[in-house]
Design a protein around this motif. Structure first.
Motif, PDB file in Angstrom:
ATOM      1  N   LYS A   1       2.110  14.814 -11.050  1.00  0.00           N
ATOM      2  CA  LYS A   1       2.405  14.783 -12.621  1.00  0.00           C
ATOM      3  C   LYS A   1       1.244  15.199 -13.494  1.00  0.00           C
ATOM      4  N   PHE A   2       0.173  14.420 -13.007  1.00  0.00           N
ATOM      5  CA  PHE A   2      -0.900  14.834 -13.871  1.00  0.00           C
ATOM      6  C   PHE A   2      -1.507  16.270 -13.646  1.00  0.00           C
TER       7      PHE A   2
ATOM      8  N   LEU B   1      -4.960   2.349 -10.160  1.00  0.00           N
ATOM      9  CA  LEU B   1      -4.376   2.201  -8.754  1.00  0.00           C
ATOM     10  C   LEU B   1      -5.605   2.211  -7.711  1.00  0.00           C
ATOM     11  N   ASP B   2      -6.628   2.830  -8.112  1.00  0.00           N
ATOM     12  CA  ASP B   2      -7.766   3.288  -7.082  1.00  0.00           C
ATOM     13  C   ASP B   2      -7.439   4.522  -6.080  1.00  0.00           C
ATOM     14  N   TYR B   3      -6.981   5.416  -7.033  1.00  0.00           N
ATOM     15  CA  TYR B   3      -6.772   6.880  -6.459  1.00  0.00           C
ATOM     16  C   TYR B   3      -7.963   7.365  -5.761  1.00  0.00           C
TER      17      TYR B   3
ATOM     18  N   GLU C   1       0.701  -1.260  -0.047  1.00  0.00           N
ATOM     19  CA  GLU C   1       0.044  -0.033   0.007  1.00  0.00           C
ATOM     20  C   GLU C   1       0.891   1.385   0.008  1.00  0.00           C
ATOM     21  N   ILE C   2       1.877   1.047   0.756  1.00  0.00           N
ATOM     22  CA  ILE C   2       2.935   2.693   0.619  1.00  0.00           C
ATOM     23  C   ILE C   2       3.406   2.539  -0.594  1.00  0.00           C
ATOM     24  N   ARG C   3       3.791   1.739  -1.236  1.00  0.00           N
ATOM     25  CA  ARG C   3       4.273   1.728  -2.849  1.00  0.00           C
ATOM     26  C   ARG C   3       3.139   2.327  -3.631  1.00  0.00           C
ATOM     27  N   ARG C   4       1.780   1.664  -3.351  1.00  0.00           N
ATOM     28  CA  ARG C   4       1.048   2.290  -4.460  1.00  0.00           C
ATOM     29  C   ARG C   4       0.772   3.703  -4.051  1.00  0.00           C
ATOM     30  N   LEU C   5       0.364   3.913  -2.609  1.00  0.00           N
ATOM     31  CA  LEU C   5       0.203   5.330  -2.648  1.00  0.00           C
ATOM     32  C   LEU C   5       1.272   6.276  -2.937  1.00  0.00           C
ATOM     33  N   GLU C   6       2.556   6.028  -2.649  1.00  0.00           N
ATOM     34  CA  GLU C   6       3.601   6.662  -3.227  1.00  0.00           C
ATOM     35  C   GLU C   6       3.430   6.904  -4.517  1.00  0.00           C
ATOM     36  N   ARG C   7       3.411   5.852  -5.439  1.00  0.00           N
ATOM     37  CA  ARG C   7       3.111   6.000  -6.849  1.00  0.00           C
ATOM     38  C   ARG C   7       1.785   6.877  -7.187  1.00  0.00           C
ATOM     39  N   LEU C   8       0.702   6.653  -6.505  1.00  0.00           N
ATOM     40  CA  LEU C   8      -0.453   7.574  -6.704  1.00  0.00           C
ATOM     41  C   LEU C   8      -0.044   8.991  -6.550  1.00  0.00           C
TER      42      LEU C   8
ATOM     43  N   ILE D   1      -2.210   8.986 -17.606  1.00  0.00           N
ATOM     44  CA  ILE D   1      -1.737   9.041 -16.298  1.00  0.00           C
ATOM     45  C   ILE D   1      -3.189   8.930 -15.370  1.00  0.00           C
ATOM     46  N   ALA D   2      -4.177   9.312 -16.157  1.00  0.00           N
ATOM     47  CA  ALA D   2      -5.530   9.471 -15.400  1.00  0.00           C
ATOM     48  C   ALA D   2      -6.016   8.116 -15.634  1.00  0.00           C
ATOM     49  N   GLN D   3      -5.578   7.154 -16.567  1.00  0.00           N
ATOM     50  CA  GLN D   3      -6.192   5.906 -16.593  1.00  0.00           C
ATOM     51  C   GLN D   3      -5.528   4.908 -15.424  1.00  0.00           C
ATOM     52  N   GLU D   4      -4.060   5.193 -15.207  1.00  0.00           N
ATOM     53  CA  GLU D   4      -3.496   4.592 -14.276  1.00  0.00           C
ATOM     54  C   GLU D   4      -3.807   4.870 -12.907  1.00  0.00           C
TER      55      GLU D   4
END
Length: 893
Positions: A399-400, A465-467, A386-393, A458-461
């Protein structure tokens, strides 16, 4: 008639006929004392049959009461007597009595039935003395002495603490009466005030003892105080007869005391075992309840919105591992130790094995613990994921919005520009300029197509990732895409309009067009460069940051060429000015084909050049950070490799120690405890590793190429090491318990261990079924592969492996071997003890239990004994037989 005889050699202390005559001749008073004593002794037994004698010679002449006396004191039936009045009938009866005496191993000398029938006083007294010796004195045994010597030793032992009493014989030692009173006081101090007696008042002392014995001890008065005092040497046989009555009266109480002590011991063991069972049940229940409450928390996968929120959960989990779980690890270890100790005590006390309540077996707790550790591992992996996912988000969201802001800034006013109809009033040159300007815009529009696609990707990603704020992202992306479609349609429409009027217009200045065509891509390149220079980055190792640095250096290497292109574009604008001045042409305020001015190009170029060193610094800081992270990895790996090797080495040493036989069990136990202290002293190294691991996690480091150990692996190994050494210590303590309880020598234990180790080929500390069978065969047990041998082997396996695990531990092995060679308390022994307390009845009452046992154990029995339902039951009768068998698992309480 064949004559019978006085006893000689058939029993200890029996006198010959000449001895008897000498005694009577020495002191005729002895015959009087014997007559009185023997008569009282006979009546004490005959009254049980409802009869008495008054004259010892007359009442035994017909042999009837003599036969009845023998039946009462022996508990056996004699041949049926003859009831006739004739002399022959009487002689036959006396002969039957004398034959019965002879059948008990007594050899009689020179006495026939005729003397008894004729009322010969000397022969009759001799016969009664023979009966007393055989049935009242001969069976007395004290410390390997019997009969007279045993009775004398018993009197000496019982009266030793009393002043003025020195029993050395059965005549003058008793004249002052103090010895009789001392015997009574020793066993029943409530009946006599011994300190009030005086040695110079023998008659009072003797009468006091005789009266107390008759009233409270059911011992008839067999002696006369005045006769004893007035005789220089009282008759030894009379004194022995009377004293033997005291021995039998008090020996019954001693048997009851012994029986009560045995029952107390058995009940104390049972109460202690029950308490240990209750403690195990409570500890097991509490531990299982804690696991039940903890697993749902570990299985909770509620997602958080930010990295900080997930790091709070990570800190909570670290607190759980370091603070809340370690005490539970100790409880689990203590639970296993308590269970093993309880089972050992139950085996040693010949009790059935303890079976915990359903769901609370050690295996159930191990299964629940395994589930807990699985949940822990899953929870920790989920947190890191989850930390990796949220960091990526978070990175993607920034960036978006950056790209959206740049795009929206570019599209601002584009719709208004594309919808205006300025070409309708323009000159041909102006229309041509507008057309070329539109072509340049199309080029610019195409260049921005990539950014729009990046925004959509980016929006699709973010959605994948459930942003958490995906709705606003989607709305903004949709707005940009819709606007892009509108711009495309308007661009196409304006181009068509310009092309319709192109035929009517002249070509505009090629230089302007060339400028516009070259300026637009260059301007777009600069915007892209600035965007890249401001782009955020996230890396996890040195290789990734070095890749970014390499790409940045490559970018910087293209700057000279880009500067040449900028100078070339600027030279076009300079050439336009030169031509206009040369030809006197009045130029408009700007290039009609593009809005990009040389000033804007120079401004963006300067901005881009200012961003380059900032990008250099950012990359260098990240490189320093990754170098620091690499140092953390190396530090953790060094400590982890040391700790991992230590744990592995210690586990191997413990396995080797558990199968070796160095020194006595006490030496092994001492060495193991010192070894345990040595291991526990290593805890600071584990804590140091935990600190390094915390730094690793805080730095968001997810891999480590310097070690194959993980913190989870080492934690489990450390816990297993502590549990293994504690279990090994417990096994040695149980071996000591077994050795001491069963009387096993150290050499026997060595022999058992050597046999066990010989067949334990894999050094696992347990024998599989076939290994155990081979061991039994080597020890001489018939367990070969036939029907009888298999049955015997299955019986033994049921003893050493009651849970059916298929493995036999060393503790179970020595329990079995010691059980085969030692004596143990049994249900039959406890039943016999209860029967003594119950005065040979088949039941016992609550009052009898309270009188003979300590209060707590008496109430323990009363609460658990079932009512007795036999034909001889009385109100309140309790069944001690079913209670005794239940103690050893042979029935249910």
């Amino acid at each position: 008639q064949c004559p019978h005889y006085f006893p000689i050699g058939g029993a200890p202390d029996l006198q010959s006929e000449n001895d008897w005559d000498r005694d009577l001749l020495l002191d005729p008073a002895w015959e009087k004392q014997q007559r009185k004593t023997f008569t009282a002794w006979c009546n004490s037994h005959l009254r049980k049959a409802g009869t008495q004698i008054e004259n010892i010679e007359e009442d035994f002449r017909d042999g009837l009461k003599l036969m009845l006396l023998l039946e009462v004191i022996s508990g056996e039936r004699l041949p049926k007597p003859e009831r006739g009045k004739m002399r022959v009938h009487k002689i036959n009866n006396v002969n039957k009595a004398l034959d019965f005496i002879a059948s008990k191993g007594v050899k009689l000398v020179s006495i026939g039935a005729e003397e008894i029938v004729d009322g010969n006083a000397k022969m009759t007294l001799g016969m009664i003395w023979t009966i007393i010796l055989r049935f009242a004195i001969q069976d007395i045994s004290v410390e390997e002495t019997s009969a007279k010597e045993g009775l004398l030793l018993w009197c000496q032992r019982k009266t030793a603490p009393y002043k003025n009493v020195n029993v050395q014989n059965f005549h003058i030692s008793w004249k002052d009466g103090l010895a009789f009173n001392a015997l009574i006081h020793r066993h029943r101090p409530d009946l006599i005030d011994y300190d009030s007696l005086r040695k110079d008042d023998p008659v009072t002392n003797l009468n006091n003892a005789f009266e107390v014995a008759e009233k409270h001890l059911d011992i008839p008065k067999m002696l006369d105080a005045e006769d004893i005092v007035n005789t220089a040497r009282p008759d030894e046989k009379a004194i022995m007869t009377y004293v033997s009555s005291f021995y039998h009266a008090f020996s019954g109480a001693q048997k009851a005391e012994t029986a009560a002590n045995r029952i107390c011991k058995v009940l104390a063991v049972n109460q202690e075992n029950e308490q240990m069972m209750e403690d195990y049940e409570k500890l097991a229940s509490d531990l299982l309840e804690w696991i039940r409450r903890t697993i749902p928390w570990l299985e909770n996968r509620t997602q958080e919105k930010t990295v900080n929120d997930m790091q709070v959960k990570q800190e909570d989990f670290r607190d759980y591992r370091c603070v809340h779980k370690p005490p539970k690890v100790q409880e689990k270890c203590q639970l296993e130790i308590s269970f093993n100790t309880l089972q050992t005590k139950l085996r040693l006390s010949n009790r059935p094995a303890f079976m915990p309540s359903e769901g609370r077996m050690v295996s159930d707790i191990n299964k629940a613990w395994h589930n807990l550790e699985g949940a822990e591992k899953g929870y920790e992996e989920w947190i890191l994921s989850e930390i990796r996912r949220l960091e990526r988000l978070e990175h993607l969201a920034v960036k978006f919005h950056q790209k959206c802001a740049i795009h929206e800034s570019w599209t601002d006013g584009k719709e208004a520009m594309l919808t205006q109809k300025d070409y309708e009033t323009c000159t041909l040159s102006e229309v041509k300029a507008l057309l070329r300007k539109h072509e340049a815009f199309e080029s610019d529009l195409a260049a921005h197509q990539d950014r729009v696609e990046q925004i959509a990707a980016i929006a699709q990603e973010l959605n994948e990732l459930d942003y958490y704020d995906a709705a606003s992202v989607n709305a903004r992306c949709q707005k940009i895409c819709d606007q892009w479609d509108v711009l495309g349609a308007l661009t196409h429409k304006r181009k068509e309009s310009l092309e319709r009027t192109e035929k009517q217009l002249e070509s505009i200045d090629e230089l302007y067009l060339e400028y516009a065509k070259r300026a637009a891509p260059f301007n777009n390149w600069m915007e892209g460069a600035m965007e890249d220079l401001q782009d955020m980055f996230i890396v996890h190792n040195i290789e990734e940051i070095q890749g970014l640095i390499t790409a940045h250096e490559q970018f910087k290497s293209t700057l000279p060429e880009a500067n040449k292109e900028r100078e070339a574009i600027q030279s076009i604008q300079s050439e336009v000015q030169k031509i206009a001045q040369s030809n006197g042409i009045k130029l408009s305020s700007g290039n009609p084909y593009t809005s990009i001015t040389p000033e804007s190009i120079n401004s963006k170029w300067e901005q881009a050049m200012a961003m380059v060193p900032l990008r250099d610094n950012a990359l260098q800081e990240e490189l320093n950070k990754q170098n620091s992270n690499d140092t953390l990895r190396a530090t953790f790996a060094t400590q982890a490799n040391t700790v991992g090797a230590y744990i592995q080495a210690k586990m191997e040493e413990i396995g080797r120690i558990s199968i070796e036989m160095n020194g006595t069990l006490e030496d092994q136990l001492t060495n193991l405890k010192e070894y345990q202290k040595s291991i526990i002293s290593y805890t600071p190294e584990i804590n140091k590793l935990e600190g390094y691991h915390q730094h690793i996690q805080e730095a968001l480091i997810f891999d480590n190429q310097y070690t194959s150990y993980t913190m989870e692996h080492l934690r489990v190994g450390w816990e297993q090491l502590l549990t293994t050494i504690a279990r090994t210590i417990n096994e040695v303590e149980n071996q000591i318990l077994t050795r001491d309880a069963k009387g096993i020598s150290q050499e026997q234990l060595y022999e058992y261990r050597a046999s066990f180790n010989h067949f334990d080929k894999d050094h696992s500390g347990a024998l599989m079924a076939e290994e155990f069978k081979a061991c039994l065969i080597s020890l001489g047990y018939d367990v070969e592969k036939d029907k009888q041998g298999e049955a015997e082997f299955n019986r033994i396996m049921g003893i050493v492996d009651p849970n059916g695990s298929g493995a036999v531990t060393f503790q179970a092995f020595i329990d079995f071997m010691s059980t085969e060679t030692t004596d143990r308390d049994t249900a039959d022994q406890v039943i016999a003890s209860f029967k003594i307390l119950a005065a040979d009845k088949n039941y016992i009452t609550a009052d009898e239990l309270r009188r003979e046992l300590p209060p707590d154990q008496a109430e323990y029995c009363i609460a658990r004994m079932a009512p007795y339902t036999g034909p001889d039951a009385v109100p309140g009768a309790l069944d001690y037989m079913s209670f005794s068998t239940a103690l050893y698992g042979e029935s249910d309480l």
